[in-house]
Design an enzyme around this catalytic site. Sequence first.
Site, PDB file in Angstrom:
ATOM      1  N   GLU A  93      -3.309 -25.771 -29.845  1.00  0.00           N
ATOM      2  CA  GLU A  93      -3.287 -26.148 -31.256  1.00  0.00           C
ATOM      3  C   GLU A  93      -1.882 -26.476 -31.717  1.00  0.00           C
ATOM      4  OE1 GLU A  93      -6.308 -24.236 -33.937  1.00  0.00           O
ATOM      5  OE2 GLU A  93      -6.225 -22.808 -32.308  1.00  0.00           O
ATOM      6  N   CYS A 106       4.632 -27.539 -35.782  1.00  0.00           N
ATOM      7  CA  CYS A 106       4.499 -26.201 -35.212  1.00  0.00           C
ATOM      8  C   CYS A 106       3.710 -26.335 -33.914  1.00  0.00           C
ATOM      9  CB  CYS A 106       3.780 -25.286 -36.210  1.00  0.00           C
ATOM     10  SG  CYS A 106       3.491 -23.630 -35.569  1.00  0.00           S
ATOM     11  N   CYS A 113      -3.085 -15.981 -26.477  1.00  0.00           N
ATOM     12  CA  CYS A 113      -1.866 -15.158 -26.469  1.00  0.00           C
ATOM     13  C   CYS A 113      -2.200 -13.790 -25.899  1.00  0.00           C
ATOM     14  CB  CYS A 113      -1.308 -15.009 -27.885  1.00  0.00           C
ATOM     15  SG  CYS A 113       0.242 -14.067 -27.933  1.00  0.00           S
ATOM     16  N   CYS A 117      -1.284  -8.692 -31.681  1.00  0.00           N
ATOM     17  CA  CYS A 117      -0.933  -8.449 -33.083  1.00  0.00           C
ATOM     18  C   CYS A 117      -2.233  -8.451 -33.895  1.00  0.00           C
ATOM     19  CB  CYS A 117       0.018  -9.530 -33.583  1.00  0.00           C
ATOM     20  SG  CYS A 117       1.490  -9.699 -32.556  1.00  0.00           S
ATOM     21  N   CYS A 120      -3.324 -11.361 -36.421  1.00  0.00           N
ATOM     22  CA  CYS A 120      -3.290 -12.738 -35.912  1.00  0.00           C
ATOM     23  C   CYS A 120      -4.594 -13.079 -35.206  1.00  0.00           C
ATOM     24  CB  CYS A 120      -2.118 -12.876 -34.951  1.00  0.00           C
ATOM     25  SG  CYS A 120      -2.095 -14.450 -34.089  1.00  0.00           S
ATOM     26  N   CYS A 344       0.186 -19.708 -40.430  1.00  0.00           N
ATOM     27  CA  CYS A 344       0.580 -18.706 -39.449  1.00  0.00           C
ATOM     28  C   CYS A 344      -0.513 -17.679 -39.233  1.00  0.00           C
ATOM     29  CB  CYS A 344       1.828 -17.961 -39.927  1.00  0.00           C
ATOM     30  SG  CYS A 344       3.285 -18.941 -39.821  1.00  0.00           S
TER      31      CYS A 344
HETATM   32  S1  SF4 Z   1       1.365 -13.283 -33.882  1.00  0.00           S
HETATM   33 FE1  SF4 Z   1      -0.379 -13.995 -32.629  1.00  0.00          FE
HETATM   34  S2  SF4 Z   1       0.396 -15.693 -31.399  1.00  0.00           S
HETATM   35 FE2  SF4 Z   1       2.175 -14.573 -32.220  1.00  0.00          FE
HETATM   36  S3  SF4 Z   1       2.678 -13.057 -30.619  1.00  0.00           S
HETATM   37 FE3  SF4 Z   1       1.294 -12.003 -32.029  1.00  0.00          FE
HETATM   38  S4  SF4 Z   1      -0.766 -12.338 -31.148  1.00  0.00           S
HETATM   39 FE4  SF4 Z   1       0.613 -13.821 -30.166  1.00  0.00          FE
END
Ligand code: SF4
Length: 368
Positions: A93, A106, A113, A117, A120, A344
Site C-alpha cells: 500500500e 507515504c 508487519c 502495535c 495499528c 497512519c
Molecule cells: S505501527 Fe503498524 S506498521 Fe508501524 S511498526 Fe507498528 S505494527 Fe508495524
Amino acid sequence: MNERVNLTGFHPAELAQFVATLGEPAYRGRQIFAALQHRRLQSFGQMTDLPKGLRERLNQIATASTLTVESRYISEDGTRRFLMKTHDNFPVETVFIPEEHRDTICFSSQSGCPLQCTFCLTAQLGLLRSLTAGEIAEQIIIALNDVYGVGVKPPHCVNLVGMGAGEPFLNFDELIKALRVMADPQGLFIVPNRVTISTAGVVPRILELATLPDRPHLAISLGAPTNEQRNELMPINKKWPLDELLSACKEFEKTLQAGERFTFEYVMLDGVNDSDQHARQLANLLNRHELRAKVNLIPHNPADPLPYQPSPAERVTQFQSILDSKGVRSFVRRPRGRDIFAACGQLAARGAINSIQNTARSVLAHVN
Ligand code: SF4
C-alpha cells in the site's frame, strides 16, 4: 516473472554491470537507468532509444515493473491510496498526499508487519514479506505516474515518508538501497533531505543510521511514556525498552547536521495514553535523556476492529500545553485520507478494503 530480474531497484553502477553481461557498453546502463527512474517508464517496449534487439533481450530476462495496481481510492481531501500487489501476490500500500506547496508519498517497506502495535491495523496482517529496493522505488514511480502522467515532472517538490506498512528498519539494506537509487540526480532525484523514515524503535539500526552520511530524516514512534504501557501498546519495547531506545536516540541526536530533522511521534488514544500524567511522564522522559527533538502528536485514526478512539481536540491541546510548560516542543499532525483508510495505522490491505467496501462505500471514489 519470477526468474526475471527487476531492474527498477538497480543503481547506475549495477545497471552498467548488468548490460556488460549482455555485451552492451556502459552507456546503455545509464540509458536504462534514466528511462526507469527519470522518465518513469515501466516497460522496455517504451524505451525506443534502445536498439530493438536489446529491448527484446531485456524482455526475456528482466522486468521494468513488478507491482500491479489492484485498486485506487481517492479521498475527499485529494489523498490517493493505492493497493498494489507484488508478482507473488502480496499486498503493498502506498499513499499520495497533495499539499499546497509539495506532495508527500507515504510508501511501505514490507508487506504486512511483524510488529504488533495494538493501535495499528497493519499489525493484524503479520509479516507477509519484506519488499525489495525495486518494489520500494516502484511505489513512488507508480504514484507519480498516476497523478501527473508517465514521466511528467511534478509541479512542486516531492517528499517521501517511510510510514506505510512495515517496520523499515527490519528491511534496512533494501530500504537504504532504494533511497540511494531514488536520490540519484539522473533519476527521480528525491534526495535524503526530502525523506523521513519512521521506526518503532529498532535500536541497532538507529545507531547504524547515525553513521551514514546520506541518511534520511528520522522519526521515532513512542506511543507511550512508560515501559509498562509501551510493552502493551508496542511490544517491540520488550526487546528495546525506553531507556535503551532513548539512549540510542541521544547518540543519534549528537550526530545531527544543520537542516536534519529528528522527531518523536506520539499517537494519542482517547483515555489510554493522553492524560495530564502521561504528558508529564513523556516530558520528564525526554528531558531526563536531554533530548531536544520535537514531538508530533497524532490523534489516532480509528479503524475497525481496533478498540481505540482519537483523543478529543481539547485533550490534545491540554497535553500539548503540559509538554510546552516543561520545555518540550510539539506539533499536532492533521490526519489525511481517513475516509479512504489511508491515514497512519489504517493500512491493512484486504482487511481495510473489506471494511471500506462494507461501511464507507458512499464516500469513496473507487477506480478500476
Ligand atoms: S505501527 Fe503498524 S506498521 Fe508501524 S511498526 Fe507498528 S505494527 Fe508495524
